[in-house]
Scaffold this motif. Structure first.
Motif, PDB file in Angstrom:
ATOM      1  N   LEU A  53      -6.736  -7.512   3.434  1.00  0.00           N
ATOM      2  CA  LEU A  53      -5.275  -7.509   3.333  1.00  0.00           C
ATOM      3  C   LEU A  53      -4.674  -7.564   4.734  1.00  0.00           C
ATOM      4  O   LEU A  53      -5.153  -6.891   5.649  1.00  0.00           O
ATOM      5  N   ASN A  54      -3.648  -8.359   4.899  1.00  0.00           N
ATOM      6  CA  ASN A  54      -2.998  -8.482   6.199  1.00  0.00           C
ATOM      7  C   ASN A  54      -1.500  -8.349   6.066  1.00  0.00           C
ATOM      8  O   ASN A  54      -0.906  -8.831   5.108  1.00  0.00           O
ATOM      9  N   ILE A  68       1.524  -9.901   7.291  1.00  0.00           N
ATOM     10  CA  ILE A  68       1.836 -11.184   7.912  1.00  0.00           C
ATOM     11  C   ILE A  68       3.006 -11.043   8.886  1.00  0.00           C
ATOM     12  O   ILE A  68       2.977 -11.572   9.979  1.00  0.00           O
ATOM     13  N   GLN A  96      -5.388  -3.539  -6.399  1.00  0.00           N
ATOM     14  CA  GLN A  96      -4.367  -4.537  -6.714  1.00  0.00           C
ATOM     15  C   GLN A  96      -2.963  -4.012  -6.415  1.00  0.00           C
ATOM     16  O   GLN A  96      -2.078  -4.761  -6.006  1.00  0.00           O
ATOM     17  N   SER A 123      -2.400  -4.257  -2.776  1.00  0.00           N
ATOM     18  CA  SER A 123      -2.145  -5.664  -2.470  1.00  0.00           C
ATOM     19  C   SER A 123      -0.705  -6.034  -2.821  1.00  0.00           C
ATOM     20  O   SER A 123      -0.033  -6.754  -2.067  1.00  0.00           O
ATOM     21  N   HIS A 124      -0.218  -5.537  -3.939  1.00  0.00           N
ATOM     22  CA  HIS A 124       1.163  -5.792  -4.353  1.00  0.00           C
ATOM     23  C   HIS A 124       2.151  -5.191  -3.349  1.00  0.00           C
ATOM     24  O   HIS A 124       3.143  -5.835  -2.976  1.00  0.00           O
ATOM     25  N   TYR A 125       1.897  -3.979  -2.907  1.00  0.00           N
ATOM     26  CA  TYR A 125       2.766  -3.329  -1.915  1.00  0.00           C
ATOM     27  C   TYR A 125       2.817  -4.144  -0.626  1.00  0.00           C
ATOM     28  O   TYR A 125       3.884  -4.350  -0.045  1.00  0.00           O
ATOM     29  N   VAL A 126       1.659  -4.615  -0.179  1.00  0.00           N
ATOM     30  CA  VAL A 126       1.599  -5.420   1.044  1.00  0.00           C
ATOM     31  C   VAL A 126       2.369  -6.727   0.853  1.00  0.00           C
ATOM     32  O   VAL A 126       3.115  -7.152   1.739  1.00  0.00           O
ATOM     33  N   SER A 127       2.234  -7.346  -0.313  1.00  0.00           N
ATOM     34  CA  SER A 127       2.970  -8.587  -0.606  1.00  0.00           C
ATOM     35  C   SER A 127       4.480  -8.354  -0.577  1.00  0.00           C
ATOM     36  O   SER A 127       5.227  -9.160  -0.007  1.00  0.00           O
ATOM     37  N   LEU A 128       4.918  -7.268  -1.177  1.00  0.00           N
ATOM     38  CA  LEU A 128       6.348  -6.942  -1.166  1.00  0.00           C
ATOM     39  C   LEU A 128       6.847  -6.743   0.254  1.00  0.00           C
ATOM     40  O   LEU A 128       7.916  -7.240   0.636  1.00  0.00           O
ATOM     41  N   ASN A 164       5.515  -7.928   3.051  1.00  0.00           N
ATOM     42  CA  ASN A 164       5.479  -9.212   3.757  1.00  0.00           C
ATOM     43  C   ASN A 164       6.660 -10.093   3.368  1.00  0.00           C
ATOM     44  O   ASN A 164       7.214 -10.797   4.206  1.00  0.00           O
ATOM     45  N   GLU A 165       7.041 -10.043   2.103  1.00  0.00           N
ATOM     46  CA  GLU A 165       8.144 -10.864   1.599  1.00  0.00           C
ATOM     47  C   GLU A 165       9.499 -10.412   2.102  1.00  0.00           C
ATOM     48  O   GLU A 165      10.324 -11.229   2.491  1.00  0.00           O
TER      49      GLU A 165
END
Length: 77
Positions: free
Chosen positions: A4-5, A7, A57, A60-65, A67-68
């Motif tokens: 996980l990164n 971004i 997962q 991963s969702h927290y990281v996506s949020l 990053n967005e």
């Protein structure tokens, strides 16, 4: 398994996120910030998941949020 990164850290550092964690009263929202901070510090998603007691997962969702849309989107319920 892909690491996980974060971004775009949107100007946040692990230190600033830790300070923000302390201000948040809601335990679930604090958990989200903690998960992102730990990933930012270099921990693996599966390790972060066990530390904050959620599944990988979810981390991963927290990281996506984050990053967005920065911390605001992460804390939006």
């Amino acid at each position: 398994m892909k690491r996980l990164n974060i971004i775009d850290n949107h100007g946040w550092t692990p230190r600033k996120l830790r300070k923000q964690e302390r201000k948040i009263k809601n335990a679930h929202l604090r958990q989200r910030v903690m998960a992102v901070r730990l990933v930012m510090e270099g921990y693996l998603g599966k390790d972060v998941a066990s530390m904050v007691n959620v599944c990988r997962q979810t981390v991963s969702h927290y990281v996506s949020l984050f990053n967005e849309g920065d911390l605001e989107l992460l804390l939006h319920r």
